[in-house]
Structures are given as structure tokens and as C-alpha cells.
Design an enzyme around this catalytic site. Sequence first.
Site, mmCIF file in Angstrom:
data_model
loop_
_atom_site.group_PDB
_atom_site.id
_atom_site.type_symbol
_atom_site.label_atom_id
_atom_site.label_comp_id
_atom_site.label_asym_id
_atom_site.label_seq_id
_atom_site.Cartn_x
_atom_site.Cartn_y
_atom_site.Cartn_z
ATOM 1 N N TYR A 272 15.457 -9.107 -15.641
ATOM 2 C CA TYR A 272 15.726 -7.871 -14.879
ATOM 3 C C TYR A 272 17.050 -7.215 -15.266
ATOM 4 C CZ TYR A 272 15.677 -4.723 -10.808
ATOM 5 O OH TYR A 272 15.679 -3.617 -9.983
ATOM 6 N N LYS B 11 17.695 -3.583 -17.251
ATOM 7 C CA LYS B 11 18.421 -2.472 -16.626
ATOM 8 C C LYS B 11 19.647 -2.071 -17.460
ATOM 9 C CE LYS B 11 15.744 -1.881 -13.062
ATOM 10 N NZ LYS B 11 14.890 -0.684 -12.984
HETATM 11 N N1 LIG Z 1 14.497 -1.774 -4.037
HETATM 12 C C1 LIG Z 1 15.686 -2.062 -4.506
HETATM 13 O O1 LIG Z 1 16.520 -2.688 -3.816
HETATM 14 C C2 LIG Z 1 16.082 -1.616 -5.891
HETATM 15 C C3 LIG Z 1 17.414 -1.837 -6.277
HETATM 16 C C4 LIG Z 1 17.813 -1.455 -7.548
HETATM 17 C C5 LIG Z 1 16.902 -0.859 -8.405
HETATM 18 N N2 LIG Z 1 15.611 -0.665 -8.005
HETATM 19 C C6 LIG Z 1 14.708 -0.042 -8.977
HETATM 20 O O2 LIG Z 1 14.087 1.093 -8.400
HETATM 21 C C7 LIG Z 1 12.806 1.286 -8.999
HETATM 22 C C8 LIG Z 1 11.752 1.452 -7.906
HETATM 23 O O3 LIG Z 1 11.758 0.260 -7.132
HETATM 24 P P1 LIG Z 1 11.112 0.135 -5.680
HETATM 25 O O4 LIG Z 1 12.027 -0.685 -4.907
HETATM 26 O O5 LIG Z 1 10.687 1.459 -5.184
HETATM 27 O O6 LIG Z 1 9.854 -0.777 -6.052
HETATM 28 P P2 LIG Z 1 8.327 -0.721 -5.553
HETATM 29 O O7 LIG Z 1 7.729 -2.025 -5.912
HETATM 30 O O8 LIG Z 1 8.255 -0.257 -4.134
HETATM 31 O O9 LIG Z 1 7.719 0.428 -6.475
HETATM 32 C C9 LIG Z 1 7.532 0.278 -7.859
HETATM 33 C C10 LIG Z 1 6.307 1.084 -8.258
HETATM 34 O O10 LIG Z 1 6.155 0.968 -9.676
HETATM 35 C C11 LIG Z 1 4.782 0.811 -9.950
HETATM 36 N N3 LIG Z 1 4.593 0.143 -11.234
HETATM 37 C C12 LIG Z 1 4.878 -1.156 -11.534
HETATM 38 N N4 LIG Z 1 4.500 -1.427 -12.792
HETATM 39 C C13 LIG Z 1 3.976 -0.274 -13.306
HETATM 40 C C14 LIG Z 1 3.407 0.071 -14.552
HETATM 41 N N5 LIG Z 1 3.258 -0.832 -15.525
HETATM 42 N N6 LIG Z 1 2.991 1.347 -14.739
HETATM 43 C C15 LIG Z 1 3.111 2.265 -13.748
HETATM 44 N N7 LIG Z 1 3.604 1.977 -12.529
HETATM 45 C C16 LIG Z 1 4.031 0.722 -12.311
HETATM 46 C C17 LIG Z 1 4.255 -0.030 -8.792
HETATM 47 O O11 LIG Z 1 2.823 0.077 -8.658
HETATM 48 C C18 LIG Z 1 5.012 0.564 -7.612
HETATM 49 O O12 LIG Z 1 4.289 1.627 -7.008
HETATM 50 C C19 LIG Z 1 12.569 0.099 -9.929
HETATM 51 O O13 LIG Z 1 12.864 0.470 -11.243
HETATM 52 C C20 LIG Z 1 13.565 -0.936 -9.411
HETATM 53 O O14 LIG Z 1 13.948 -1.842 -10.407
HETATM 54 C C21 LIG Z 1 15.195 -1.031 -6.768
#
Ligand SMILES: NC(=O)c1ccc[n+]([C@@H]2O[C@H](COP(=O)([O-])OP(=O)(O)OC[C@H]3O[C@@H](n4cnc5c(N)ncnc54)[C@H](O)[C@@H]3O)[C@@H](O)[C@H]2O)c1
Length: 267
Positions: free
Chosen positions: A161, A165
Site C-alpha cells: 500500500y 501511494k
Molecule cells: N478511507 C481512508 O481512510 C483512506 C485514507 C487514505 C487514502 N485512501 C484512498 O482513497 C481512495 C478511496 O478509498 P475509500 O476509502 O473510498 O475506499 P472504498 O473501498 O470505499 O472505495 C474504493 C472503490 O474503488 C473500487 N475499486 C476497487 N478496485 C477497483 C478496480 N480494479 N477498478 C475499478 N474500481 C475499483 C471499489 O469497488 C470501491 O467502490 C483509495 O485510493 C484509498 O487508498 C483512503
Amino acid sequence: MSQKSEPWIDFSGRICVVTGANGGIGTGLVRAFAALGADIAMIDRVETSGTLEEEVRRAGRKALSLVCDVSDISSVEKAAEQVRSELGGCDILVNNAGLLRPGKLEALDAADWESLIAVNLHGYFHCVQAFGRQMLERKRGALVHVASIAGSQPQAFSGGYSAAKAAVAMMSRQLAFEWGPSGVRSNVVSPGLVRTPLSENFYRTPDVKERREAVVPSRRIGAVEDIADVAVFLASDRAGYVNGQEIVVDGGFSQTLMSHIPRPGYE
Ligand SMILES: NC(=O)c1ccc[n+]([C@@H]2O[C@H](COP(=O)([O-])OP(=O)(O)OC[C@H]3O[C@@H](n4cnc5c(N)ncnc54)[C@H](O)[C@@H]3O)[C@@H](O)[C@H]2O)c1
């Protein structure tokens, strides 16, 4: 200076592509861009219930929902062609689709490393290429990549991860240099702790929400709107001279390193 009151940010006539649109942050992004006038292409590997699409249409914007696996370049290219033919080409790409494949590095299944990198890094690159070319043709556009504070701080036991990033953040800086002369900007928003389906498992443990809030200077967990607000700014003309930058949205959490040092008398 003109007295006319104009909206500070207005995406009317712009087409915004959001990947991972069905997820927590993705849904927030779709709502925020649509509220400011953008037509939206929603990309996710899972089909939407249609509710979000309806919501965008009710706001008077065009909505196109596409099932697409960002790790598969041909799937992304097909989606880009659909966006071009049905909406008219991409002005803003928000690279956001991501997943977790945790594990200690010495024991991590290579397939878990590869599947994470395939989505969280290669997926971002595939979308940059397919949608970015449409921007380069028109000599304008904005890329916003959702990375993470884990890109600058190693997130232990999280497999690939942090590496993915960190690579996204560097790719964005490279894009700023390569595509800046063609009118395309590239920036990163790096969330800290945000409660979404991705992180929901952690919150099932009793007290974890309170313990997490206690280590964040702003004393709360981030909301998807906190991330969407910054993505909107970076994509807008208001950030027209911001290129190759990262904005960390973590309530100050990444500023707490020094607090781990025992310093008698300073607590
Ligand atoms: N939630 C957190 O605390 C957090 C913190 C830092 C960064 N992020 C980043 O934010 C972004 C969104 O995260 P989130 O928390 O909303 O996650 P989430 O799991 O709620 O949403 C991620 C979405 O991406 C889709 N997805 C996954 N693999 C895919 C693929 N191969 N093709 C197309 N779609 C795909 C999933 O179906 C899902 O709808 C991510 O990149 C995550 O790394 C999240």
C-alpha cells in the site's frame, strides 16, 4: 475589480471522470463535482445501484456509469472511448479507485502484492494515459490523484500500500513536468483517517474510533467531504497555478511525530 458575483468554482460544461465512484470517497467526489456543475462519468469495477447516477441527473448534470476494472488497460481504454462518445471527452480525472491487501512483508503472498499494485498504481497509470490523452488533445485538463499519508509515512503490515501511494505521488510530479506545457495540471490529495467501507473493519473494534480521534490534532476522523473539497479545489481554475503538489488532508495527524519522544517536563 468586477462587482459581479460569480461562483468561486464553476465546472459547468466540464466532464469529470471519477474512478472508484461507488466507494466512500468516490461517492463524495461525485456529489461534490456534480454540485458545482460538472457532468460525471462514474467508473467502478462493481455496478452501481443507479441511485448515485439518479442523484447526479436530478442535479441537472449528465451522468454516465461504467463498469470498468482500472487494472485492465483494455477495460480502461474502452471506458475512455465511451466517455468521449457519450459525454465528449474528459476535462478532469480523479484517480481514486483503490483497495487494501494487508500483510507482513516477509509473509505476504506475492499475488496480494501484485493485485494491490495492479489497482492502486497501474490502475492510476492506465487512467492517466487513456483520459489524459483526451486532455492533451485539447490542451487543457486537470488530474487529481487520491494518494494517502501512507505514501510518505510507511504503513506497517499493509503489504504494497505505502509503496503504491508513494509511486503515485511521484508519478503525479512527473506528469506536472511532462504535461504542464500542454495545459494539463497534476496534483495529489492525501487523506489521513477517513471512515469509509475501506476502513470500516477497523472501526468494528470497540474504542478504536475514540482512540483514533485522540491521536488526531483536530480530534475527529475525516469525512469524505473533507477530501472532496480539496480535490474540487485542485481540479478547479482557482488552482490554475498549482501543479505537481500534494495537499495532505489529515487533521494534522502527520505532524505528530515529535510527540512520540519522551521529554520529561514537556508533556
Ligand atoms: N478511507 C481512508 O481512510 C483512506 C485514507 C487514505 C487514502 N485512501 C484512498 O482513497 C481512495 C478511496 O478509498 P475509500 O476509502 O473510498 O475506499 P472504498 O473501498 O470505499 O472505495 C474504493 C472503490 O474503488 C473500487 N475499486 C476497487 N478496485 C477497483 C478496480 N480494479 N477498478 C475499478 N474500481 C475499483 C471499489 O469497488 C470501491 O467502490 C483509495 O485510493 C484509498 O487508498 C483512503
